[in-house]
Design a protein around this motif. Structure first.
Motif, PDB file in Angstrom:
ATOM      1  N   GLU A 168      -0.190   1.057 -10.509  1.00  0.00           N
ATOM      2  CA  GLU A 168       1.217   0.656 -10.580  1.00  0.00           C
ATOM      3  C   GLU A 168       1.435  -0.573  -9.706  1.00  0.00           C
ATOM      4  O   GLU A 168       0.647  -0.873  -8.813  1.00  0.00           O
ATOM      5  N   LYS A 169       2.566  -1.238  -9.929  1.00  0.00           N
ATOM      6  CA  LYS A 169       2.864  -2.449  -9.157  1.00  0.00           C
ATOM      7  C   LYS A 169       3.217  -2.139  -7.712  1.00  0.00           C
ATOM      8  O   LYS A 169       3.147  -3.013  -6.857  1.00  0.00           O
ATOM      9  N   SER A 170       3.560  -0.920  -7.407  1.00  0.00           N
ATOM     10  CA  SER A 170       3.899  -0.538  -6.035  1.00  0.00           C
ATOM     11  C   SER A 170       2.684   0.031  -5.297  1.00  0.00           C
ATOM     12  O   SER A 170       2.842   0.677  -4.261  1.00  0.00           O
ATOM     13  N   ALA A 171       1.468  -0.205  -5.792  1.00  0.00           N
ATOM     14  CA  ALA A 171       0.251   0.352  -5.193  1.00  0.00           C
ATOM     15  C   ALA A 171      -0.032  -0.288  -3.840  1.00  0.00           C
ATOM     16  O   ALA A 171       0.200  -1.479  -3.619  1.00  0.00           O
ATOM     17  N   SER A 172      -0.537   0.526  -2.925  1.00  0.00           N
ATOM     18  CA  SER A 172      -0.895   0.036  -1.590  1.00  0.00           C
ATOM     19  C   SER A 172      -2.233  -0.702  -1.654  1.00  0.00           C
ATOM     20  O   SER A 172      -2.971  -0.576  -2.641  1.00  0.00           O
ATOM     21  N   PRO A 173      -2.555  -1.463  -0.611  1.00  0.00           N
ATOM     22  CA  PRO A 173      -3.851  -2.170  -0.603  1.00  0.00           C
ATOM     23  C   PRO A 173      -5.046  -1.218  -0.734  1.00  0.00           C
ATOM     24  O   PRO A 173      -6.033  -1.547  -1.390  1.00  0.00           O
ATOM     25  N   GLN A 174      -4.931  -0.033  -0.148  1.00  0.00           N
ATOM     26  CA  GLN A 174      -6.028   0.929  -0.254  1.00  0.00           C
ATOM     27  C   GLN A 174      -6.190   1.416  -1.693  1.00  0.00           C
ATOM     28  O   GLN A 174      -7.311   1.602  -2.173  1.00  0.00           O
ATOM     29  N   GLU A 175      -5.071   1.634  -2.384  1.00  0.00           N
ATOM     30  CA  GLU A 175      -5.139   2.070  -3.779  1.00  0.00           C
ATOM     31  C   GLU A 175      -5.728   0.979  -4.666  1.00  0.00           C
ATOM     32  O   GLU A 175      -6.491   1.263  -5.592  1.00  0.00           O
ATOM     33  N   VAL A 176      -5.360  -0.275  -4.389  1.00  0.00           N
ATOM     34  CA  VAL A 176      -5.916  -1.402  -5.155  1.00  0.00           C
ATOM     35  C   VAL A 176      -7.428  -1.461  -4.963  1.00  0.00           C
ATOM     36  O   VAL A 176      -8.188  -1.588  -5.924  1.00  0.00           O
ATOM     37  N   GLU A 228      -2.507  -3.851 -14.831  1.00  0.00           N
ATOM     38  CA  GLU A 228      -2.932  -3.149 -16.040  1.00  0.00           C
ATOM     39  C   GLU A 228      -4.449  -3.038 -16.102  1.00  0.00           C
ATOM     40  O   GLU A 228      -4.997  -2.013 -16.488  1.00  0.00           O
ATOM     41  N   VAL A 229      -5.122  -4.141 -15.765  1.00  0.00           N
ATOM     42  CA  VAL A 229      -6.592  -4.161 -15.814  1.00  0.00           C
ATOM     43  C   VAL A 229      -7.174  -3.114 -14.867  1.00  0.00           C
ATOM     44  O   VAL A 229      -8.107  -2.391 -15.211  1.00  0.00           O
ATOM     45  N   HIS A 270      -1.189 -13.717  -4.748  1.00  0.00           N
ATOM     46  CA  HIS A 270      -0.357 -14.168  -5.866  1.00  0.00           C
ATOM     47  C   HIS A 270       0.731 -13.141  -6.145  1.00  0.00           C
ATOM     48  O   HIS A 270       1.894 -13.475  -6.292  1.00  0.00           O
ATOM     49  N   THR A 271       0.326 -11.911  -6.260  1.00  0.00           N
ATOM     50  CA  THR A 271       1.261 -10.796  -6.390  1.00  0.00           C
ATOM     51  C   THR A 271       0.617  -9.645  -5.647  1.00  0.00           C
ATOM     52  O   THR A 271      -0.550  -9.377  -5.815  1.00  0.00           O
ATOM     53  N   GLY A 272       1.297  -9.000  -4.805  1.00  0.00           N
ATOM     54  CA  GLY A 272       0.658  -7.868  -4.152  1.00  0.00           C
ATOM     55  C   GLY A 272       1.029  -7.735  -2.706  1.00  0.00           C
ATOM     56  O   GLY A 272       2.118  -8.109  -2.286  1.00  0.00           O
TER      57      GLY A 272
END
Length: 158
Positions: A11-19, A6-7, A61-63
């Motif tokens: 979305e929770k299905s985001a790729s590492p590049q999107e993060v 959220e911060v 932790h999550t990801g």
């Protein structure tokens, strides 16, 4: 604690590049140095929240799978077998040896040399008078005169 997805606004299905892209965009938008002094404390809090969210996502932790990104980083980080010192040595030593060899074997170089007798001997200035010319043994004579003067001063007089 708030949800890191959220911060960062992903979305929770985001790729590492999107993060990573979302983290960089948020950092550029909320960096404290971009705000005036009266708004800086709020920007600092938001910036810390964004940094903590990104740290939680990238620490596993999550990801996404951290092992793959770590392997890619260590492969990129491997040291080169040729260091700057090695390269400098490989270039400089042959040049220095060639220069020494040319200077010692070429008669033309000896004729055109500024110090014909080498670095340990003073250069010859053709415009000086004979009494102004430095000689090789000037300092030896001076030292010898000083040591003999000291020796005669120390001898007991009869």
């Amino acid at each position: 604690m708030s949800d890191p997805y959220e911060v960062l606004g992903i979305e929770k299905s985001a790729s590492p590049q999107e993060v990573k892209r979302a983290y960089r965009d948020k950092c550029l938008k909320h960096h404290p140095d971009l705000f005036p002094a009266f708004r800086r404390p709020a920007a600092e809090r938001k910036f810390q929240e964004i940094s903590q969210a990104y740290a939680r996502l990238t620490k596993g932790h999550t990801g996404f799978n951290r092992k793959q990104s770590t392997r890619a980083y260590t492969a990129y980080k491997k040291a080169s077998p040729v260091t700057n010192a090695t390269l400098a040595f490989v270039i400089a030593v042959p040049l220095a040896l060639t220069g020494v060899w040319v200077a010692t074997t070429s008669d033309k170089m000896k004729e055109q040399s500024w110090r014909k007798n080498g670095l340990m001997y003073p250069p010859v200035n053709p415009w000086l008078r004979e009494d102004q010319l430095a000689t090789q043994s000037d300092h030896w004579k001076r030292d010898k005169n000083q040591s003999t003067a000291q020796a005669t001063a120390q001898e007991p007089k009869e």
